[in-house]
Motif scaffolding. Structure first.
Motif, PDB file in Angstrom:
ATOM      1  N   ALA A   1       0.823  -1.203   0.000  1.00  0.00           N
ATOM      2  CA  ALA A   1       0.000   0.000   0.000  1.00  0.00           C
ATOM      3  C   ALA A   1       0.864   1.263   0.000  1.00  0.00           C
ATOM      4  O   ALA A   1       0.611   2.212  -0.753  1.00  0.00           O
ATOM      5  CB  ALA A   1      -0.933  -0.005   1.207  1.00  0.00           C
ATOM      6  N   LEU A   2       1.910   1.266   0.818  1.00  0.00           N
ATOM      7  CA  LEU A   2       2.784   2.435   0.895  1.00  0.00           C
ATOM      8  C   LEU A   2       3.635   2.595  -0.364  1.00  0.00           C
ATOM      9  O   LEU A   2       4.012   3.719  -0.724  1.00  0.00           O
ATOM     10  CB  LEU A   2       3.704   2.325   2.118  1.00  0.00           C
ATOM     11  N   SER A   3       3.928   1.482  -1.029  1.00  0.00           N
ATOM     12  CA  SER A   3       4.812   1.517  -2.202  1.00  0.00           C
ATOM     13  C   SER A   3       4.040   1.586  -3.519  1.00  0.00           C
ATOM     14  O   SER A   3       4.645   1.492  -4.589  1.00  0.00           O
ATOM     15  CB  SER A   3       5.716   0.276  -2.208  1.00  0.00           C
ATOM     16  N   ALA A   4       2.735   1.738  -3.448  1.00  0.00           N
ATOM     17  CA  ALA A   4       1.924   1.847  -4.666  1.00  0.00           C
ATOM     18  C   ALA A   4       2.344   3.095  -5.455  1.00  0.00           C
ATOM     19  O   ALA A   4       2.918   4.038  -4.888  1.00  0.00           O
ATOM     20  CB  ALA A   4       0.450   1.916  -4.301  1.00  0.00           C
ATOM     21  N   PRO A   5       2.094   3.121  -6.762  1.00  0.00           N
ATOM     22  CA  PRO A   5       2.458   4.307  -7.570  1.00  0.00           C
ATOM     23  C   PRO A   5       1.913   5.586  -6.950  1.00  0.00           C
ATOM     24  O   PRO A   5       0.736   5.682  -6.619  1.00  0.00           O
ATOM     25  CB  PRO A   5       1.798   4.007  -8.918  1.00  0.00           C
ATOM     26  N   GLY A   6       2.786   6.561  -6.769  1.00  0.00           N
ATOM     27  CA  GLY A   6       2.402   7.827  -6.169  1.00  0.00           C
ATOM     28  C   GLY A   6       2.444   7.820  -4.656  1.00  0.00           C
ATOM     29  O   GLY A   6       2.266   8.872  -4.027  1.00  0.00           O
ATOM     30  N   GLY A   7       2.681   6.657  -4.070  1.00  0.00           N
ATOM     31  CA  GLY A   7       2.731   6.546  -2.619  1.00  0.00           C
ATOM     32  C   GLY A   7       4.052   7.045  -2.058  1.00  0.00           C
ATOM     33  O   GLY A   7       5.021   7.232  -2.798  1.00  0.00           O
ATOM     34  N   PRO A   8       4.124   7.228  -0.741  1.00  0.00           N
ATOM     35  CA  PRO A   8       5.337   7.765  -0.116  1.00  0.00           C
ATOM     36  C   PRO A   8       6.412   6.721   0.127  1.00  0.00           C
ATOM     37  O   PRO A   8       7.533   7.066   0.475  1.00  0.00           O
ATOM     38  CB  PRO A   8       4.815   8.320   1.208  1.00  0.00           C
ATOM     39  N   GLY A   9       6.077   5.442  -0.041  1.00  0.00           N
ATOM     40  CA  GLY A   9       7.054   4.402   0.249  1.00  0.00           C
ATOM     41  C   GLY A   9       7.208   4.188   1.747  1.00  0.00           C
ATOM     42  O   GLY A   9       6.469   4.752   2.560  1.00  0.00           O
ATOM     43  N   ILE A  10       8.193   3.379   2.102  1.00  0.00           N
ATOM     44  CA  ILE A  10       8.401   3.048   3.515  1.00  0.00           C
ATOM     45  C   ILE A  10       9.020   4.211   4.278  1.00  0.00           C
ATOM     46  O   ILE A  10       8.698   4.457   5.438  1.00  0.00           O
ATOM     47  CB  ILE A  10       9.321   1.815   3.646  1.00  0.00           C
ATOM     48  N   THR A  11       9.903   4.956   3.611  1.00  0.00           N
ATOM     49  CA  THR A  11      10.632   6.020   4.309  1.00  0.00           C
ATOM     50  C   THR A  11      10.572   7.353   3.564  1.00  0.00           C
ATOM     51  O   THR A  11      11.264   8.300   3.956  1.00  0.00           O
ATOM     52  CB  THR A  11      12.104   5.621   4.488  1.00  0.00           C
ATOM     53  N   GLY A  12       9.791   7.436   2.500  1.00  0.00           N
ATOM     54  CA  GLY A  12       9.745   8.668   1.708  1.00  0.00           C
ATOM     55  C   GLY A  12       9.206   9.854   2.489  1.00  0.00           C
ATOM     56  O   GLY A  12       8.479   9.711   3.480  1.00  0.00           O
ATOM     57  N   GLY A  13       9.565  11.048   2.024  1.00  0.00           N
ATOM     58  CA  GLY A  13       9.150  12.268   2.709  1.00  0.00           C
ATOM     59  C   GLY A  13       7.648  12.518   2.604  1.00  0.00           C
ATOM     60  O   GLY A  13       6.992  12.090   1.656  1.00  0.00           O
TER      61      GLY A  13
END
Length: 213
Positions: A30-42
């Motif tokens: 869910a966090l790594s979906a396209p446009g998502g912030p990722g695990i550690t993204g800002g």
């Protein structure tokens, strides 16, 4: 004989860990979906304002839950390893104490102990030592089929042990341009894959991050 409660507890722990991994994989996806912030993204934009394209409170809650689940996963894995050590210790003790066969067909020790108890097989090899928690779009890892949440059981010649991060980097560098065999767990199921570490437009040779478990 190995105490049945140790074997039963180990099986329960493995089932619990598998369920936990499925939940963790769902959060990572869910966090790594396209446009998502990722695990550690800002969580702020280039001007320093909160990003308007994501639900920041939800992302914070998911990341916090993921961190808690990772701690639980580590605790469960440690308990499993201790139980397996106890099982293996008991197996070795029984083998040392067993009288030699005086007649009949001998059974080679390397042939396995399935007639005694399948839980006493060397199931340590099923334990992952790292998890992929981030993969860059278009990277070798993504192109070759790896997914966030995949757990690494074996990467080339690297298995559980010391200096894992250093050994993973060395394995990738020494195999640049060549296929590396992987054994992974994906949502609780073992899979065999190959990845070719190679230069691309991003950082590193694979474009993914291994988190040591």
């Amino acid at each position: 004989m190995v105490a049945p409660n140790v074997k039963a507890e180990t099986m329960r722990l493995m089932d619990r860990r598998t369920a936990l991994e499925a939940e963790m994989n769902a959060i990572i996806a869910a966090l790594s979906a396209p446009g998502g912030p990722g695990i550690t993204g800002g969580l702020v934009d280039a001007e320093g304002f909160p990003r308007a394209d994501i639900d920041i409170p939800a992302v914070i809650a998911q990341r916090r839950k993921l961190a808690e689940m990772r701690n639980d996963h580590k605790d469960i894995t440690n308990k499993i390893e201790k139980n397996l050590e106890a099982l293996h210790s008991t197996k070795l003790t029984r083998n040392e104490q067993s009288p030699p066969r005086s007649s009949g067909t001998s059974v080679p020790l390397h042939g396995g102990l399935s007639q005694n108890d399948p839980m006493e097989e060397d199931v340590v090899t099923r334990l992952p030592f790292a998890m992929i928690d981030e993969i860059a779009d278009g990277s070798p890892a993504a192109v070759d089929g790896l997914l966030p949440g995949d757990e690494i059981v074996k990467f080339g010649s690297v298995e559980a042990g010391d200096r894992l991060q250093e050994r993973l980097v060395s394995e990738a560098l020494s195999n640049e341009g060549n296929q590396v065999s992987l054994l992974i767990n994906r949502q609780g199921s073992p899979m065999n894959l190959t990845i070719t570490p190679r230069k691309w437009h991003g950082r590193g040779l694979m474009g993914c991050h291994f988190r040591i478990l």
